[in-house]
Scaffold this motif. Sequence first.
Motif, PDB file in Angstrom:
ATOM      1  N   TRP A  45      28.624 -60.758 -45.227  1.00  0.00           N
ATOM      2  CA  TRP A  45      28.634 -62.216 -45.138  1.00  0.00           C
ATOM      3  C   TRP A  45      30.067 -62.684 -44.908  1.00  0.00           C
ATOM      4  O   TRP A  45      31.010 -62.130 -45.476  1.00  0.00           O
ATOM      5  N   VAL A  46      30.228 -63.736 -44.103  1.00  0.00           N
ATOM      6  CA  VAL A  46      31.545 -64.259 -43.736  1.00  0.00           C
ATOM      7  C   VAL A  46      31.612 -65.732 -44.111  1.00  0.00           C
ATOM      8  O   VAL A  46      30.770 -66.532 -43.683  1.00  0.00           O
ATOM      9  N   GLY A  47      32.619 -66.106 -44.906  1.00  0.00           N
ATOM     10  CA  GLY A  47      32.746 -67.480 -45.378  1.00  0.00           C
ATOM     11  C   GLY A  47      33.337 -68.421 -44.346  1.00  0.00           C
ATOM     12  O   GLY A  47      33.842 -68.012 -43.300  1.00  0.00           O
ATOM     13  N   GLU A  48      33.258 -69.710 -44.653  1.00  0.00           N
ATOM     14  CA  GLU A  48      33.850 -70.766 -43.830  1.00  0.00           C
ATOM     15  C   GLU A  48      34.741 -71.635 -44.706  1.00  0.00           C
ATOM     16  O   GLU A  48      34.311 -72.114 -45.759  1.00  0.00           O
ATOM     17  N   HIS A  49      35.982 -71.851 -44.273  1.00  0.00           N
ATOM     18  CA  HIS A  49      36.905 -72.758 -44.952  1.00  0.00           C
ATOM     19  C   HIS A  49      37.796 -73.418 -43.909  1.00  0.00           C
ATOM     20  O   HIS A  49      38.004 -72.870 -42.829  1.00  0.00           O
ATOM     21  N   HIS A  50      38.343 -74.560 -44.254  1.00  0.00           N
ATOM     22  CA  HIS A  50      39.112 -75.325 -43.272  1.00  0.00           C
ATOM     23  C   HIS A  50      40.540 -75.617 -43.697  1.00  0.00           C
ATOM     24  O   HIS A  50      41.388 -75.833 -42.829  1.00  0.00           O
ATOM     25  N   CYS A  51      40.816 -75.635 -44.971  1.00  0.00           N
ATOM     26  CA  CYS A  51      42.144 -76.048 -45.432  1.00  0.00           C
ATOM     27  C   CYS A  51      42.720 -75.077 -46.445  1.00  0.00           C
ATOM     28  O   CYS A  51      43.358 -75.490 -47.410  1.00  0.00           O
ATOM     29  N   SER A  52      42.513 -73.777 -46.254  1.00  0.00           N
ATOM     30  CA  SER A  52      43.110 -72.783 -47.135  1.00  0.00           C
ATOM     31  C   SER A  52      43.760 -71.697 -46.293  1.00  0.00           C
ATOM     32  O   SER A  52      43.045 -70.907 -45.652  1.00  0.00           O
ATOM     33  N   PRO A  53      45.091 -71.624 -46.274  1.00  0.00           N
ATOM     34  CA  PRO A  53      45.759 -70.575 -45.503  1.00  0.00           C
ATOM     35  C   PRO A  53      45.382 -69.163 -45.951  1.00  0.00           C
ATOM     36  O   PRO A  53      45.542 -68.215 -45.173  1.00  0.00           O
ATOM     37  N   TRP A  54      44.877 -69.009 -47.181  1.00  0.00           N
ATOM     38  CA  TRP A  54      44.447 -67.697 -47.670  1.00  0.00           C
ATOM     39  C   TRP A  54      43.020 -67.361 -47.233  1.00  0.00           C
ATOM     40  O   TRP A  54      42.574 -66.221 -47.403  1.00  0.00           O
ATOM     41  N   GLU A  55      42.290 -68.333 -46.701  1.00  0.00           N
ATOM     42  CA  GLU A  55      40.914 -68.103 -46.233  1.00  0.00           C
ATOM     43  C   GLU A  55      40.753 -68.760 -44.864  1.00  0.00           C
ATOM     44  O   GLU A  55      40.013 -69.722 -44.707  1.00  0.00           O
ATOM     45  N   PRO A  56      41.429 -68.198 -43.853  1.00  0.00           N
ATOM     46  CA  PRO A  56      41.602 -68.917 -42.588  1.00  0.00           C
ATOM     47  C   PRO A  56      40.508 -68.661 -41.557  1.00  0.00           C
ATOM     48  O   PRO A  56      40.768 -68.140 -40.467  1.00  0.00           O
ATOM     49  N   ASN A  57      39.277 -69.029 -41.865  1.00  0.00           N
ATOM     50  CA  ASN A  57      38.222 -68.895 -40.876  1.00  0.00           C
ATOM     51  C   ASN A  57      37.336 -70.128 -40.933  1.00  0.00           C
ATOM     52  O   ASN A  57      36.526 -70.279 -41.849  1.00  0.00           O
ATOM     53  N   GLY A  93      26.270 -54.277 -50.117  1.00  0.00           N
ATOM     54  CA  GLY A  93      26.717 -55.139 -49.028  1.00  0.00           C
ATOM     55  C   GLY A  93      28.156 -55.574 -49.223  1.00  0.00           C
ATOM     56  O   GLY A  93      28.890 -55.026 -50.049  1.00  0.00           O
ATOM     57  N   TYR A  94      28.550 -56.598 -48.490  1.00  0.00           N
ATOM     58  CA  TYR A  94      29.955 -57.008 -48.423  1.00  0.00           C
ATOM     59  C   TYR A  94      30.010 -58.524 -48.258  1.00  0.00           C
ATOM     60  O   TYR A  94      29.164 -59.118 -47.586  1.00  0.00           O
ATOM     61  N   PHE A  95      30.986 -59.142 -48.896  1.00  0.00           N
ATOM     62  CA  PHE A  95      31.201 -60.582 -48.769  1.00  0.00           C
ATOM     63  C   PHE A  95      32.686 -60.811 -48.530  1.00  0.00           C
ATOM     64  O   PHE A  95      33.513 -60.449 -49.369  1.00  0.00           O
ATOM     65  N   THR A  96      33.029 -61.391 -47.396  1.00  0.00           N
ATOM     66  CA  THR A  96      34.436 -61.664 -47.113  1.00  0.00           C
ATOM     67  C   THR A  96      34.655 -63.154 -46.946  1.00  0.00           C
ATOM     68  O   THR A  96      33.873 -63.833 -46.280  1.00  0.00           O
ATOM     69  N   MET A  97      35.716 -63.681 -47.570  1.00  0.00           N
ATOM     70  CA  MET A  97      35.940 -65.130 -47.552  1.00  0.00           C
ATOM     71  C   MET A  97      36.191 -65.720 -46.154  1.00  0.00           C
ATOM     72  O   MET A  97      35.811 -66.880 -45.966  1.00  0.00           O
ATOM     73  N   PRO A  98      36.765 -65.076 -45.160  1.00  0.00           N
ATOM     74  CA  PRO A  98      37.548 -63.853 -45.249  1.00  0.00           C
ATOM     75  C   PRO A  98      38.957 -64.159 -45.732  1.00  0.00           C
ATOM     76  O   PRO A  98      39.526 -65.192 -45.400  1.00  0.00           O
ATOM     77  N   SER A  99      39.508 -63.244 -46.530  1.00  0.00           N
ATOM     78  CA  SER A  99      40.810 -63.434 -47.146  1.00  0.00           C
ATOM     79  C   SER A  99      41.898 -62.714 -46.338  1.00  0.00           C
ATOM     80  O   SER A  99      41.732 -61.550 -45.979  1.00  0.00           O
ATOM     81  N   HIS A 100      42.980 -63.433 -46.079  1.00  0.00           N
ATOM     82  CA  HIS A 100      44.146 -62.853 -45.412  1.00  0.00           C
ATOM     83  C   HIS A 100      45.398 -63.491 -45.980  1.00  0.00           C
ATOM     84  O   HIS A 100      45.387 -64.682 -46.324  1.00  0.00           O
ATOM     85  N   PRO A 101      46.496 -62.752 -46.081  1.00  0.00           N
ATOM     86  CA  PRO A 101      47.737 -63.376 -46.541  1.00  0.00           C
ATOM     87  C   PRO A 101      48.195 -64.412 -45.528  1.00  0.00           C
ATOM     88  O   PRO A 101      47.958 -64.256 -44.315  1.00  0.00           O
ATOM     89  N   PRO A 102      48.831 -65.491 -45.976  1.00  0.00           N
ATOM     90  CA  PRO A 102      49.175 -66.588 -45.069  1.00  0.00           C
ATOM     91  C   PRO A 102      50.053 -66.184 -43.890  1.00  0.00           C
ATOM     92  O   PRO A 102      50.006 -66.847 -42.840  1.00  0.00           O
ATOM     93  N   GLU A 103      50.827 -65.108 -44.054  1.00  0.00           N
ATOM     94  CA  GLU A 103      51.702 -64.697 -42.951  1.00  0.00           C
ATOM     95  C   GLU A 103      50.958 -63.908 -41.876  1.00  0.00           C
ATOM     96  O   GLU A 103      51.511 -63.649 -40.800  1.00  0.00           O
ATOM     97  N   ARG A 104      49.701 -63.523 -42.121  1.00  0.00           N
ATOM     98  CA  ARG A 104      48.950 -62.738 -41.145  1.00  0.00           C
ATOM     99  C   ARG A 104      48.552 -63.631 -39.975  1.00  0.00           C
ATOM    100  O   ARG A 104      47.881 -64.652 -40.176  1.00  0.00           O
ATOM    101  N   PRO A 105      48.902 -63.293 -38.736  1.00  0.00           N
ATOM    102  CA  PRO A 105      48.435 -64.092 -37.594  1.00  0.00           C
ATOM    103  C   PRO A 105      46.916 -64.143 -37.559  1.00  0.00           C
ATOM    104  O   PRO A 105      46.236 -63.184 -37.936  1.00  0.00           O
ATOM    105  N   LEU A 106      46.369 -65.253 -37.086  1.00  0.00           N
ATOM    106  CA  LEU A 106      44.915 -65.421 -37.103  1.00  0.00           C
ATOM    107  C   LEU A 106      44.214 -64.314 -36.327  1.00  0.00           C
ATOM    108  O   LEU A 106      43.175 -63.801 -36.768  1.00  0.00           O
ATOM    109  N   ARG A 107      44.745 -63.942 -35.188  1.00  0.00           N
ATOM    110  CA  ARG A 107      44.087 -62.893 -34.412  1.00  0.00           C
ATOM    111  C   ARG A 107      44.119 -61.558 -35.146  1.00  0.00           C
ATOM    112  O   ARG A 107      43.127 -60.807 -35.147  1.00  0.00           O
ATOM    113  N   ALA A 108      45.247 -61.254 -35.787  1.00  0.00           N
ATOM    114  CA  ALA A 108      45.348 -59.984 -36.522  1.00  0.00           C
ATOM    115  C   ALA A 108      44.341 -59.949 -37.668  1.00  0.00           C
ATOM    116  O   ALA A 108      43.711 -58.917 -37.933  1.00  0.00           O
ATOM    117  N   GLY A 109      44.178 -61.064 -38.359  1.00  0.00           N
ATOM    118  CA  GLY A 109      43.180 -61.122 -39.426  1.00  0.00           C
ATOM    119  C   GLY A 109      41.773 -60.952 -38.882  1.00  0.00           C
ATOM    120  O   GLY A 109      40.938 -60.272 -39.478  1.00  0.00           O
TER     121      GLY A 109
END
Length: 366
Positions: free
Chosen positions: A40-52, A4-20
């Motif tokens: 699985w898809v994670g939830e976070h609120h205050c991390s630009p590296w995990e912007p979902n 399976g797969y687990f994504t934080m989801p992780s994106h570099p801070p410069e990635r636009p939210l839609r592109a991520g």
Amino acid sequence: MQLGYFTMPSHPPERPLRAGHEWDLQVMRWLDELGYTEAWVGEHHCSPWEPNSAPDLLLAQAFAQTRNIRLGPGGFLLPYHHPAELANRVATLDHISGGRLNFGVAASGLPSDWQMFKVDGMSGVNRDMTREALDIILKLWSSPEPFEYNGKYWQVELPAPSYQLLRPHLRPLQQPHPPIAVAGLSKGSDTLKLAGERGFIPMSLNLNPGYVASHWESVEIGAARSGRTPDRRDWRIVREVFVAETDELAWKGAVGGMMGRTSSEYLLPLFSQFGFRAYMKHHADVPDSDVTTEYLARHNWVVGSPATVAERLEQIHEELGGFGTLLVLGYDYADAPEAWQQSLTLLANEVMPRLQHLSAPLPVAA
């Protein structure tokens, strides 16, 4: 062993939210085509590296773009949701999924999120809120009669029918509810004890395999509280994995790619501040200064050719005493999509067939 797969989801801070978001959807489509059993898809609120902050928005679209793979939040952070509202959203999402929804929950571990929602995570209030919220959600889904719940953190009422037209009606498609999973990170994890106690799916996040071995002890402790017998085949292990045709190419793609950058710029500095550096070491005598991204790639990550990766995964399986599903930790390779797609493909088509002889030991009742 399942894949399976687990994504934080992780994106570099410069990635636009839609592109991520679009990258995550593309990966979900690949996973489904390759036969991965779940993601699985994670939830976070205050991390630009995990912007979902709303995994269900991604999942709703992903269900429409996939056919077989099971998907779920990994997980919803229960202290930040009113249980009645979340119960209704999850029930609706289960129907949208056609019964492919997994329901992951977590207590939240980022101090910045605690601060935003004014939750005292340092004293464990987040864990208490998680237990209470989950009790309410399950009661809302199962109770045949109206009830009032006056808890420490939430007050909820399941009302009786009224005005001949109004009544509670939202229940999950899967009965009695979608499979529930609980993610754990810390040593002696209380959330993993909850998984054992309630018979939920335990998910161990990505630290040194020797440290992760202690997580099963938490599951067993929780199971003993309720007289359950936990099954290692339910255990999910999250691990960084990168596969290429050769060990050299895999190292370049992992350490020299977004996996390496995310480690160097985000995960390693963050975990170090949480005091987790010791749990990244393969031996206690290793100096803290030696725990670098390259060190993690050599000792914690699974990087190499299909033969190398298969050998390493078999070793981890033996070290942990067996587990049921390997969850590949997701990274944003939108700037080099072919490398990530090839890694996922080689893992599914060339590595996993070499591991089909592995199986977690069957549970033995006490």
